[in-house]
Design a protein around this motif. Structure first.
Motif, mmCIF file in Angstrom:
data_model
loop_
_atom_site.group_PDB
_atom_site.id
_atom_site.type_symbol
_atom_site.label_atom_id
_atom_site.label_comp_id
_atom_site.label_asym_id
_atom_site.label_seq_id
_atom_site.Cartn_x
_atom_site.Cartn_y
_atom_site.Cartn_z
ATOM 1 N N GLY A 91 0.506 -1.195 -0.149
ATOM 2 C CA GLY A 91 -0.017 -0.463 -0.113
ATOM 3 C C GLY A 91 1.111 1.342 -0.166
ATOM 4 N N SER A 92 0.540 2.551 -0.257
ATOM 5 C CA SER A 92 1.493 3.598 -0.171
ATOM 6 C C SER A 92 -0.218 4.622 -0.084
ATOM 7 C CB SER A 92 2.023 4.024 -1.819
ATOM 8 O OG SER A 92 0.992 4.148 -2.819
ATOM 9 N N SER A 93 0.589 5.906 0.568
ATOM 10 C CA SER A 93 0.085 6.468 1.166
ATOM 11 C C SER A 93 1.700 7.882 1.505
ATOM 12 C CB SER A 93 -0.791 6.276 1.898
ATOM 13 O OG SER A 93 -0.858 7.776 2.726
ATOM 14 N N THR A 94 0.748 9.608 1.593
ATOM 15 C CA THR A 94 1.866 10.289 2.206
ATOM 16 C C THR A 94 1.668 10.254 3.253
ATOM 17 O OG1 THR A 94 -0.066 11.385 1.883
ATOM 18 C CG2 THR A 94 2.122 11.664 0.762
ATOM 19 N N ASP A 95 0.951 9.084 3.741
ATOM 20 C CA ASP A 95 0.496 8.618 5.409
ATOM 21 C C ASP A 95 0.907 7.518 5.589
ATOM 22 O OD1 ASP A 95 -0.561 7.847 7.751
ATOM 23 O OD2 ASP A 95 -2.293 9.629 8.032
ATOM 24 N N THR A 96 1.575 7.479 6.600
ATOM 25 C CA THR A 96 2.731 5.598 6.819
ATOM 26 C C THR A 96 1.653 4.818 7.648
ATOM 27 O OG1 THR A 96 4.420 7.277 6.891
ATOM 28 C CG2 THR A 96 4.123 4.461 7.336
#
Ligand code: KIV
Ligand code: ZN
Length: 504
Positions: free
Chosen positions: A481-486
């Motif tokens: 998964g990816s996001s700017t929020d870990t």
């Protein structure tokens, strides 16, 4: 076939996919298969159709839709396996059935409990059946490198007489050495009377770190097909790495005097595509495709390179598809620029997928000014992975934690038309609490075997990419998964894994 042409047989989707945590869904396999065609491989081993309904479906889909390479399916030496493989392959314009049967004394006695004569007869019967269905037949005497040379010669001769058009010599347990492999191939060429009626192939595993060296030794002795995988993924220590074999043959053309059809500029993009899809990153110092493969740190080397690149460089980075600049996109970039970049990175997005990626790209561009290739790859992967596998979807996430405080995770997930929520106020930090929340909502027990966070690109505002390896009821899967929020990226990764488990 011209004797100086080496066929590249890619088994990333079969032997490669057998490595723990490398399993891919149908959309991901289609993406890899198309990338392998773009790379120029001759044969794609798409799977083992009898192994599971999922394997059958993916071989069938690849055979029906992918053009530009032979599509191969694996089968043991029995009618059910062979007929099932043919059922999956028959829609390909270039189908190949690959049958295998163990031949070494150790496998004959302990695994198969069969005499040498029974092995030969089983091989003949199976190859006759396979060649009654399909013109292109490969035969592998499994554990060939530990098979008595006389018996191996008998088996290979009988296999060719019964219809094998390629005979593949597997070093199944990675036991061979380069000289040993050279001798096996030389022996076959000298002692098997009908050997010129088939292509000799080699299939090496890397248990002693010699898979590539052994494959090259086989080529030197006369093998004209090499079986390998992208990034060398595969059972245990893996298979011979495609990029290393191909670049060794090309760079040392003076020595090997053979050519493959591979478009070497696609090596790095294909390697990255596979890493992005499976979450299995290559080590930094990996030959050809590792991040440091072309990085010169020492002052003496840098000085030499500036004066004349060939002082320290035997291959040019651009020849393997390593671009000097990471093209930057931003919030004013349009769909066409995004689509171009996604294509250059190896993604084939449908119009609907491109639309979703474009919307996500715009949202990301609002958060961070510069969007790099790594960001685009992460967005494309998320879209491809999600395709058809969205059993549980994150609806909302609220996380609070701090020094000396218990974490609090409030999570709502969508399951079809239903929504389910949980609030967890315990755990060893927000990540642990997030695992508890997913477990409570979905009812899927989760044991975390591996957890990795890396940034997709440079900078403090980079997308965080999380990879988890999860075991649940003896099944091991990877999720990304990816996001700017870990923490949010972690939840996406856990859900990706849970969704895989739910569809197994
Ligand atoms: O390693 C091996 O022996 C194999 C065969 C099925 C070719 O993968
Ligand atoms: Zn293998």
């Amino acid at each position: 076939m011209n004797d100086s042409t080496i066929k590249i047989f890619d088994t990333t989707l079969r032997d490669g996919e057998q490595s723990p945590g490398a399993s891919m869904n149908l959309a991901e396999k289609m993406e890899i298969a198309q990338a392998l065609v773009d790379l120029g491989v001759d044969i794609i081993e798409a799977g083992f159709p009898i192994a599971s309904p999922g394997d059958f479906e993916s071989v069938k889909e690849i055979a029906s839709n992918i053009r530009g390479a032979s599509i191969c399916g694996l089968a043991r030496c029995n009618p059910r396996d062979i007929e099932r493989a043919w059922e999956a392959l028959k829609h390909s314009s270039q189908p190949r059935i690959h049958v295998f049967l163990a031949t070494s004394a150790i496998h004959r006695e302990f695994k198969l409990r069969m005499t040498p004569e029974e092995i030969i007869q089983r091989g003949i019967d199976s190859l006759k059946l396979a060649s009654s269905l399909c013109d292109d037949i490969e035969f592998s005497p499994e554990d060939a490198s530990r098979t008595e040379p006389d018996f191996l010669c008998r088996v290979v001769e009988a296999a060719i007489d019964a219809g094998a058009t390629t005979v593949n010599i597997p070093d199944t347990v990675g036991y061979a050495t380069p000289n040993h492999m050279h001798k096996i191939i030389t022996d076959l060429k000298n002692r098997v009377p009908n050997i010129d009626k088939a292509v000799i192939s080699v299939h090496c595993h890397d248990d002693l770190g010699m898979a590539v060296a052994n494959s090259l030794a086989a080529v030197e002795a006369g093998a004209r097909q090499v079986e390998c995988t992208i990034n060398g993924i595969g059972e245990r220590a893996g298979n011979a790495s495609l990029e290393e074999v191909v670049m060794a043959l090309r760079t040392r053309h003076d020595y090997y005097n053979v050519e493959s059809k591979i478009n070497t500029k696609r090596l790095v993009p294909t390697s990255r595509l596979l890493s992005n899809i499976t979450g299995l990153q290559v080590q930094r110092n990996k030959a050809i495709v590792g991040r440091n493969a072309f990085a010169h740190e020492s002052g003496i080397h840098q000085d030499g390179m500036l004066k004349e690149p060939t002082t320290y460089e035997i291959m040019r980075p651009e020849d393997v598809g390593l671009e000097k600049t990471d093209l930057v996109l931003g919030k004013h970039s349009g769909r066409a620029a995004l689509s171009d970049r996604a294509k250059a990175l190896g993604y084939h997005l449908s119009a609907e997928q491109l639309q979703v990626v474009f919307e996500e790209f715009k949202k990301l561009a609002d958060k961070k000014k510069e969007i790099y290739d790594g960001d685009i790859a992460a967005l494309c992967d998320q879209q491809i992975r999600g395709d058809g596998r969205q059993v549980w979807v994150l609806e909302s996430l609220d996380v609070s934690h701090g020094t000396g405080k218990e974490p609090c995770v409030k999570m709502t997930l969508k399951h079809g038309d239903e929504t389910k929520s949980a609030e967890i106020t315990e755990g060893d930090g927000p990540i642990d609490a997030a695992f508890w929340a997913v477990e409570r909502i979905t009812g899927v027990p989760l044991t975390c075997k591996d957890f990795q966070v890396r940034s997709a690109t440079l900078g403090r505002d980079a997308l965080g990419e999380v990879t988890v390896e999860i075991e649940s009821d003896k099944k091991v899967v990877r999720g990304r998964g990816s996001s700017t929020d870990t923490v949010q990226a972690t939840v996406h990764a856990i859900l990706d894994a849970v969704n895989r488990i739910c569809q197994m």
